[in-house]
Design an enzyme around this catalytic site. Structure first.
Site, PDB file in Angstrom:
ATOM      1  N   GLY A   8       0.701  -1.303   0.137  1.00 19.73           N
ATOM      2  CA  GLY A   8       0.001   0.066  -0.117  1.00 19.73           C
ATOM      3  C   GLY A   8       0.889   1.472   0.181  1.00 19.73           C
ATOM      4  O   GLY A   8       0.564   2.100   0.511  1.00 19.73           O
ATOM      5  N   ARG A  32      -1.501  -1.349  -8.172  1.00 22.89           N
ATOM      6  CA  ARG A  32      -1.373  -0.924  -9.519  1.00 22.89           C
ATOM      7  C   ARG A  32      -0.187  -0.080  -9.543  1.00 22.89           C
ATOM      8  O   ARG A  32       0.203   0.541  -8.606  1.00 22.89           O
ATOM      9  CB  ARG A  32      -2.635  -0.109 -10.097  1.00 22.89           C
ATOM     10  CG  ARG A  32      -2.877   1.284  -9.595  1.00 22.89           C
ATOM     11  CD  ARG A  32      -4.089   1.672 -10.080  1.00 22.89           C
ATOM     12  NE  ARG A  32      -5.248   0.887  -9.814  1.00 22.89           N
ATOM     13  CZ  ARG A  32      -6.190   1.090  -8.590  1.00 22.89           C
ATOM     14  NH1 ARG A  32      -5.849   1.802  -7.590  1.00 22.89           N
ATOM     15  NH2 ARG A  32      -7.131   0.257  -8.647  1.00 22.89           N
ATOM     16  N   ASN A  57      -1.313  -7.453  -4.875  1.00 19.15           N
ATOM     17  CA  ASN A  57      -2.633  -7.762  -4.359  1.00 19.15           C
ATOM     18  C   ASN A  57      -2.665  -7.964  -2.808  1.00 19.15           C
ATOM     19  O   ASN A  57      -2.182  -9.204  -2.651  1.00 19.15           O
ATOM     20  CB  ASN A  57      -3.340  -8.485  -5.305  1.00 19.15           C
ATOM     21  CG  ASN A  57      -4.990  -8.719  -4.652  1.00 19.15           C
ATOM     22  OD1 ASN A  57      -5.389  -8.151  -3.448  1.00 19.15           O
ATOM     23  ND2 ASN A  57      -5.876  -9.322  -5.551  1.00 19.15           N
ATOM     24  N   TYR A 100     -14.796   0.080   9.197  1.00 17.31           N
ATOM     25  CA  TYR A 100     -13.476   0.763   9.290  1.00 17.31           C
ATOM     26  C   TYR A 100     -13.064   0.371  10.810  1.00 17.31           C
ATOM     27  O   TYR A 100     -12.196  -0.354  11.234  1.00 17.31           O
ATOM     28  CB  TYR A 100     -13.066   2.071   8.854  1.00 17.31           C
ATOM     29  CG  TYR A 100     -11.797   2.310   8.864  1.00 17.31           C
ATOM     30  CD1 TYR A 100     -10.859   1.683   8.236  1.00 17.31           C
ATOM     31  CD2 TYR A 100     -11.340   3.539   9.682  1.00 17.31           C
ATOM     32  CE1 TYR A 100      -9.276   2.037   8.315  1.00 17.31           C
ATOM     33  CE2 TYR A 100      -9.993   3.643   9.875  1.00 17.31           C
ATOM     34  CZ  TYR A 100      -8.793   3.024   8.946  1.00 17.31           C
ATOM     35  OH  TYR A 100      -7.754   3.602   9.121  1.00 17.31           O
ATOM     36  N   LYS A 126     -10.654  -2.493  12.310  1.00 21.89           N
ATOM     37  CA  LYS A 126      -9.255  -2.132  13.021  1.00 21.89           C
ATOM     38  C   LYS A 126      -9.450  -2.788  14.573  1.00 21.89           C
ATOM     39  O   LYS A 126      -8.383  -3.261  14.961  1.00 21.89           O
ATOM     40  CB  LYS A 126      -9.059  -0.665  13.159  1.00 21.89           C
ATOM     41  CG  LYS A 126      -8.865   0.012  11.558  1.00 21.89           C
ATOM     42  CD  LYS A 126      -7.396  -0.588  11.311  1.00 21.89           C
ATOM     43  CE  LYS A 126      -6.853   0.145  10.042  1.00 21.89           C
ATOM     44  NZ  LYS A 126      -5.742  -0.474   9.403  1.00 21.89           N
TER      45      LYS A 126
END
Length: 317
Positions: free
Chosen positions: A9, A37, A53, A143, A147
């Site tokens: 990431g 990407r 990925n 989210y 977490k």
């Protein structure tokens, strides 16, 4: 031997700046950036980059073996506002990417993991002011739920399998060098861009919504500091509270007006208001300060000055 690092990431809001900082410390060739990407940006063009990925265990394992990786920084996630629009995918990405790196560490293939948590682990029943390290945690967003679950799994893998995983609960993060990533605190980034370009900003939160915030420079410093700390200094294996400043949209607008007197702000709260209302207003982070020496550098005044100076430079180029 040099430490070999994989950032998953790396093209996100935090990953971008983290990659540059780690490459300065460990050497460009020792920090492998990766993302879903390949974009034409500084992260991709300034050193080793792999398309990956985060949901594919075999891909991650292959990269770890090929590059002889010691440490993984898992920065891939779907953030708060974006996650509410696609809950199933958010849960899948946020949880299974964590399991993949935890299991690599359990198998002895990597030595250390950084995994970011968030103030989103707290909820409407959590004490809002000076939220303690240990308190009621009943998150009301996808989210936050992911977490909070991740924190429990990090602690479990440390306690049961001896995995060296380290984590901090990021507050809202403010940066001039990367765009907002779909978070509820993103108004505090966008407001600077609009102040310079339009001299006005329509805020998606109400005027007195106070939230914990941090300048990106401090967040990156904290991330690297906790990873470099001796293992015996890390006493919490779920995630550490982390704080720097708390402010409302009214307060940040007033600070911007000191530099841009004609700046105006209006308020049109949307679905993100409910998310913000469920989060703390300020954070007690004394344990991070005591255990591994955390200190923040920027407050609202110094952060505002630095943001406007740097954004002005980039818009002139």
């Amino acid at each position: 031997m040099s430490t070999k690092i994989l950032i998953i990431g790396a093209c996100g809001q935090i990953g971008t700046e983290l990659t540059h900082s780690l490459r300065k410390i460990y050497g460009t060739d020792n920090v492998i950036a990766s993302d879903i990407r390949k974009l034409n940006n500084d992260v991709v063009n300034s050193g080793p980059f792999e398309v990956i990925n985060a949901l594919d265990f075999n891909q991650i394992e292959h990269l770890v073996e090929v590059h002889k990786i010691d440490e993984i920084y898992l920065m891939a996630a779907l953030l708060s506002a974006t996650a509410e629009k696609n809950p199933a995918f958010a849960w899948d990405l946020n949880m299974n990417s964590l399991f993949h790196v935890l299991n690599l560490a359990k198998a002895g293939k990597i030595k250390k993991i950084f995994w970011p948590s968030s103030i989103a682990v707290f909820g409407p029943t959590t004490p809002k002011e000076n939220t303690p390290q240990y308190t009621i945690m009943e998150p009301s967003t996808v989210y936050g739920i992911s977490k909070q679950s991740g924190e429990r799994w990090c602690e479990y893998y440390h306690n049961i399998f001896g995995v060296d995983v380290r984590s901090i609960r990021y507050p809202g993060l403010i940066s001039y060098s990367s765009p907002p990533g779909g978070g509820t605190t993103d108004y505090a980034v966008d407001i600077f861009h609009k102040a310079l370009s339009d001299k006005t900003y329509e805020c998606f939160l109400s005027s007195e919504t106070k939230m914990p915030m941090m300048y990106m420079d401090d967040a990156i410093a904290a991330t690297i500091n906790i990873m470099q700390a001796p293992q015996d200094e890390i006493k919490i294996h779920s995630s550490y509270n982390l704080a720097a400043m708390s402010f409302t949209p009214t307060e940040i607008a007033a600070e911007i007006k000191k530099h841009i007197p004609e700046f105006t702000i209006t308020y049109e709260p949307d679905f993100r208001q409910k998310i913000a209302d469920s989060w703390p207003a300020s954070i007690d982070d004394h344990q991070a300060r005591e255990d591994w020496g955390w200190k923040h550098k920027y407050d609202l005044e110094t952060m505002t000055k630095d943001m406007l100076e740097n954004l002005s430079k980039s818009e002139e180029i």
